[in-house]
Design a protein around this motif. Structure first.
Motif, PDB file in Angstrom:
ATOM      1  N   ARG A 136       0.985  -1.316   0.138  1.00  0.00           N
ATOM      2  CA  ARG A 136      -0.050  -0.011  -0.090  1.00  0.00           C
ATOM      3  C   ARG A 136       0.753   1.317  -0.072  1.00  0.00           C
ATOM      4  O   ARG A 136       0.354   2.384  -0.783  1.00  0.00           O
ATOM      5  N   HIS A 137       1.988   1.172   0.728  1.00  0.00           N
ATOM      6  CA  HIS A 137       2.613   2.448   0.996  1.00  0.00           C
ATOM      7  C   HIS A 137       4.046   2.458   0.319  1.00  0.00           C
ATOM      8  O   HIS A 137       4.686   3.641   0.265  1.00  0.00           O
ATOM      9  N   HIS A 138       4.604   1.371  -0.160  1.00  0.00           N
ATOM     10  CA  HIS A 138       5.902   1.338  -0.521  1.00  0.00           C
ATOM     11  C   HIS A 138       6.206   0.562  -1.578  1.00  0.00           C
ATOM     12  O   HIS A 138       7.351  -0.057  -2.242  1.00  0.00           O
ATOM     13  N   GLY A 139       5.109   0.133  -2.376  1.00  0.00           N
ATOM     14  CA  GLY A 139       5.122  -0.763  -3.787  1.00  0.00           C
ATOM     15  C   GLY A 139       6.035  -0.075  -4.609  1.00  0.00           C
ATOM     16  O   GLY A 139       5.701   1.133  -4.914  1.00  0.00           O
ATOM     17  N   GLY A 140       6.727  -0.944  -5.275  1.00  0.00           N
ATOM     18  CA  GLY A 140       7.814  -0.244  -6.181  1.00  0.00           C
ATOM     19  C   GLY A 140       9.047   0.437  -5.654  1.00  0.00           C
ATOM     20  O   GLY A 140      10.072   0.796  -6.299  1.00  0.00           O
ATOM     21  N   ASN A 141       9.135   0.605  -4.499  1.00  0.00           N
ATOM     22  CA  ASN A 141      10.155   1.158  -3.884  1.00  0.00           C
ATOM     23  C   ASN A 141      11.665   0.375  -3.941  1.00  0.00           C
ATOM     24  O   ASN A 141      11.685  -0.842  -3.826  1.00  0.00           O
ATOM     25  N   PRO A 142      12.585   0.783  -4.530  1.00  0.00           N
ATOM     26  CA  PRO A 142      13.885   0.191  -4.929  1.00  0.00           C
ATOM     27  C   PRO A 142      14.393  -0.315  -3.660  1.00  0.00           C
ATOM     28  O   PRO A 142      15.207  -1.595  -3.809  1.00  0.00           O
ATOM     29  N   TRP A 143      14.435  -0.043  -2.570  1.00  0.00           N
ATOM     30  CA  TRP A 143      14.747  -0.561  -1.171  1.00  0.00           C
ATOM     31  C   TRP A 143      14.267  -1.874  -0.942  1.00  0.00           C
ATOM     32  O   TRP A 143      14.667  -2.621  -0.455  1.00  0.00           O
ATOM     33  N   LEU A 144      12.824  -1.862  -1.486  1.00  0.00           N
ATOM     34  CA  LEU A 144      12.121  -3.161  -0.952  1.00  0.00           C
ATOM     35  C   LEU A 144      12.561  -4.244  -1.962  1.00  0.00           C
ATOM     36  O   LEU A 144      12.733  -5.600  -1.534  1.00  0.00           O
ATOM     37  N   ALA A 145      12.817  -3.946  -3.199  1.00  0.00           N
ATOM     38  CA  ALA A 145      13.705  -4.761  -4.176  1.00  0.00           C
ATOM     39  C   ALA A 145      15.262  -5.370  -3.695  1.00  0.00           C
ATOM     40  O   ALA A 145      15.473  -6.497  -3.646  1.00  0.00           O
ATOM     41  N   ARG A 146      15.784  -4.302  -2.948  1.00  0.00           N
ATOM     42  CA  ARG A 146      16.991  -4.734  -2.315  1.00  0.00           C
ATOM     43  C   ARG A 146      16.844  -5.770  -1.337  1.00  0.00           C
ATOM     44  O   ARG A 146      17.795  -6.608  -1.067  1.00  0.00           O
ATOM     45  N   PHE A 147      15.741  -5.163  -0.308  1.00  0.00           N
ATOM     46  CA  PHE A 147      15.696  -6.409   0.847  1.00  0.00           C
ATOM     47  C   PHE A 147      15.199  -7.780   0.378  1.00  0.00           C
ATOM     48  O   PHE A 147      15.842  -8.647   0.660  1.00  0.00           O
ATOM     49  N   ASP A 148      14.450  -7.785  -0.593  1.00  0.00           N
ATOM     50  CA  ASP A 148      13.940  -9.162  -1.399  1.00  0.00           C
ATOM     51  C   ASP A 148      15.463  -9.718  -1.996  1.00  0.00           C
ATOM     52  O   ASP A 148      15.460 -10.944  -1.740  1.00  0.00           O
ATOM     53  N   ALA A 149      16.016  -9.099  -2.590  1.00  0.00           N
ATOM     54  CA  ALA A 149      17.260  -9.692  -3.044  1.00  0.00           C
ATOM     55  C   ALA A 149      18.261 -10.325  -1.885  1.00  0.00           C
ATOM     56  O   ALA A 149      18.685 -11.293  -2.272  1.00  0.00           O
ATOM     57  N   LEU A 150      18.237  -9.631  -0.833  1.00  0.00           N
ATOM     58  CA  LEU A 150      19.168  -9.887   0.117  1.00  0.00           C
ATOM     59  C   LEU A 150      18.551 -11.475   0.843  1.00  0.00           C
ATOM     60  O   LEU A 150      19.436 -12.254   1.175  1.00  0.00           O
ATOM     61  N   ARG A 151      17.434 -11.455   0.853  1.00  0.00           N
ATOM     62  CA  ARG A 151      16.517 -12.806   1.272  1.00  0.00           C
ATOM     63  C   ARG A 151      16.910 -13.682   0.429  1.00  0.00           C
ATOM     64  O   ARG A 151      16.943 -14.823   0.585  1.00  0.00           O
ATOM     65  N   ALA A 152      16.719 -13.428  -0.868  1.00  0.00           N
ATOM     66  CA  ALA A 152      16.730 -14.464  -1.826  1.00  0.00           C
ATOM     67  C   ALA A 152      18.098 -15.021  -2.039  1.00  0.00           C
ATOM     68  O   ALA A 152      18.341 -16.334  -2.419  1.00  0.00           O
ATOM     69  N   VAL A 155      19.796 -15.827   0.285  1.00  0.00           N
ATOM     70  CA  VAL A 155      20.011 -17.185   1.436  1.00  0.00           C
ATOM     71  C   VAL A 155      18.637 -18.127   1.166  1.00  0.00           C
ATOM     72  O   VAL A 155      18.528 -18.564   2.383  1.00  0.00           O
ATOM     73  N   GLY A 156      17.915 -17.981   0.322  1.00  0.00           N
ATOM     74  CA  GLY A 156      16.543 -18.795   0.011  1.00  0.00           C
ATOM     75  C   GLY A 156      15.478 -18.614   1.105  1.00  0.00           C
ATOM     76  O   GLY A 156      14.736 -19.558   1.223  1.00  0.00           O
ATOM     77  N   LYS A 157      15.410 -17.235   1.471  1.00  0.00           N
ATOM     78  CA  LYS A 157      14.352 -16.911   2.265  1.00  0.00           C
ATOM     79  C   LYS A 157      13.223 -16.167   1.541  1.00  0.00           C
ATOM     80  O   LYS A 157      13.411 -15.762   0.582  1.00  0.00           O
ATOM     81  N   PRO A 158      11.825 -16.424   1.838  1.00  0.00           N
ATOM     82  CA  PRO A 158      11.005 -15.932   1.047  1.00  0.00           C
ATOM     83  C   PRO A 158      10.832 -14.457   0.887  1.00  0.00           C
ATOM     84  O   PRO A 158      11.392 -13.721   2.066  1.00  0.00           O
ATOM     85  N   ALA A 159      10.413 -13.781  -0.310  1.00  0.00           N
ATOM     86  CA  ALA A 159      10.482 -12.220  -0.251  1.00  0.00           C
ATOM     87  C   ALA A 159       9.341 -11.715   0.563  1.00  0.00           C
ATOM     88  O   ALA A 159       8.285 -12.287   0.954  1.00  0.00           O
ATOM     89  N   LEU A 160       9.802 -10.386   0.927  1.00  0.00           N
ATOM     90  CA  LEU A 160       8.807  -9.757   1.902  1.00  0.00           C
ATOM     91  C   LEU A 160       7.561  -9.347   1.115  1.00  0.00           C
ATOM     92  O   LEU A 160       6.539  -9.250   1.719  1.00  0.00           O
ATOM     93  N   THR A 161       7.784  -8.962  -0.296  1.00  0.00           N
ATOM     94  CA  THR A 161       6.583  -8.598  -1.033  1.00  0.00           C
ATOM     95  C   THR A 161       5.672  -9.937  -1.115  1.00  0.00           C
ATOM     96  O   THR A 161       4.574  -9.747  -1.257  1.00  0.00           O
ATOM     97  N   ALA A 162       6.186 -11.042  -0.928  1.00  0.00           N
ATOM     98  CA  ALA A 162       5.065 -12.246  -1.247  1.00  0.00           C
ATOM     99  C   ALA A 162       4.556 -12.479   0.338  1.00  0.00           C
ATOM    100  O   ALA A 162       3.327 -12.542   0.117  1.00  0.00           O
ATOM    101  N   LEU A 163       5.534 -12.329   1.310  1.00  0.00           N
ATOM    102  CA  LEU A 163       4.886 -12.383   2.785  1.00  0.00           C
ATOM    103  C   LEU A 163       3.717 -11.343   2.920  1.00  0.00           C
ATOM    104  O   LEU A 163       2.775 -11.641   3.531  1.00  0.00           O
ATOM    105  N   ASP A 164       4.066 -10.082   2.505  1.00  0.00           N
ATOM    106  CA  ASP A 164       3.114  -8.889   2.766  1.00  0.00           C
ATOM    107  C   ASP A 164       1.918  -9.027   1.689  1.00  0.00           C
ATOM    108  O   ASP A 164       0.835  -8.703   2.038  1.00  0.00           O
ATOM    109  N   GLY A 165       2.249  -9.748   0.586  1.00  0.00           N
ATOM    110  CA  GLY A 165       1.106  -9.670  -0.256  1.00  0.00           C
ATOM    111  C   GLY A 165       0.238 -11.087  -0.263  1.00  0.00           C
ATOM    112  O   GLY A 165      -0.521 -11.496  -1.098  1.00  0.00           O
ATOM    113  N   ALA A 166       0.420 -11.824   0.818  1.00  0.00           N
ATOM    114  CA  ALA A 166      -0.357 -13.025   1.023  1.00  0.00           C
ATOM    115  C   ALA A 166      -1.984 -12.846   1.156  1.00  0.00           C
ATOM    116  O   ALA A 166      -2.342 -11.724   1.500  1.00  0.00           O
TER     117      ALA A 166
END
Length: 338
Positions: A26-42, A44-55
């Protein structure tokens, strides 16, 4: 004219619940920082925050786990911080509650954005490493948000009788921690409280020596080289202020993965110091959620800040010109970002 000053407050665990599902989108969709956070989790094989938040549905068994809740809350709060309109506010200090300390480190520039997220993400996992135990919330404040000193004395005496430790001082509430049997004995021995004790599901005995395994893991995984001097003053869980020119990075690292994990966190002291040392025009509470707003209001009442002496007084002030701006509250968020 000078801009209004603000102290920023970073929330901790328990602030991303069912109403907050989708907060990042709702508030940060498309923010490049969010993509960076998801990349850091990817990596090490962790699910993306966008997927968890978008459940499709909030799942307590998933979303309330430390390894999920911590990075979600940190990402929401940090991106909220970046969204504050700097042409409207002069941010004079940053503080946080419990896990919010890791977010505060990044907001103040004591660690980079990437390292701040890595710390929060790692500590979400490490927080699950501890001796047996948990937390319980004891509400001492009445409906008017004042606390009877005799009641607090009686509660502290009961805690001592049952080896239950102070975890967090949270306005008119105490978060206490201990072994399961100790918490059960305390809850049976408490004087009447304004509300029944609330055991926090999925929480360990945070901010006590029972978290030694978590602190040890943090020290081995998270290097001191990530830490530097904050660009904005930091107020920690003792009420101590870390100012840039005076900060020794190793000391800040040592506090973060030592005292901050193993000793009680005094959020009441942190807010009190924020008020008295910086006298801000506003407190800005980052999202997600707004559950920490009540605790902040209770500190204002206890300190009679701006002549607020009751819950009604706080509500009246908020209605005129909000002193506390909650970015997780519709109608207030706009004041911080526009």
């Amino acid at each position: 004219m000078a801009k209004p000053t603000a102290v920023v407050v970073c929330p901790g665990r328990g602030t991303y619940n069912a109403p907050e599902l989708g907060y990042l989108a709702r508030h940060h969709g498309g923010n490049p920082w969010l993509a960076r956070f998801d990349a850091l989790r990817a990596e090490v094989g962790k699910p993306a925050l966008t997927a968890l938040d978008g459940a499709a549905k909030f799942d307590p068994a998933v979303h309330l786990r430390g390894d999920v809740a911590a990075p979600l809350i940190h990402a929401c709060a940090y991106l909220d911080y970046l969204a504050i309109a700097r042409d409207k506010f002069d941010i004079v200090a940053v503080t946080g509650n419990s896990m919010g300390w890791y977010t505060a480190l990044a907001c103040a520039g004591a660690v980079s954005g990437e390292h701040g997220f890595a710390i929060a993400d790692a500590m979400g996992v490490n927080s699950q490493n501890h001796a047996p135990g948990g937390q319980s919330v004891l509400v001492l404040a009445g409906d008017d948000w004042t606390v009877d000193p005799a009641l607090e004395t009686a509660v502290l005496a009961a805690m001592a009788r049952h080896d239950v430790l102070m975890s967090i001082r949270l306005g008119g509430m105490l978060v206490v921690a201990g072994a399961p049997e100790a918490l059960a004995a305390l809850e049976a021995d408490l004087p009447p409280l304004p509300r029944p004790p609330l055991r926090l599901a999925g929480h360990g005995p945070f901010h006590t020596p029972l978290m030694a395994a978590s602190a040890s893991a943090a020290r081995s995984q998270l290097p001191v080289e990530w830490f530097g001097a904050p660009q904005i003053p930091l107020i920690d869980g003792r009420g101590a202020i870390w100012r840039g020119p005076e900060t020794v990075p190793r000391a800040l690292w040592d506090y973060t993965f030592g005292h901050q994990i193993l000793q009680s966190y005094d959020f009441t002291a942190a807010i009190t110091v924020a008020l008295r040392e910086f006298a801000p025009d506003h407190l800005i509470l980052l999202g997600p959620g707004e559950t920490l707003g009540g605790a902040i209001g209770q500190v204002l009442v206890a300190r009679k800040w701006l002549d607020i002496s009751s819950r009604n007084g706080f509500v009246a002030l908020q209605g005129e010109d909000a002193f506390l701006i909650g970015m997780g509250r519709p109608g207030q968020r706009e004041h911080a970002i526009q």
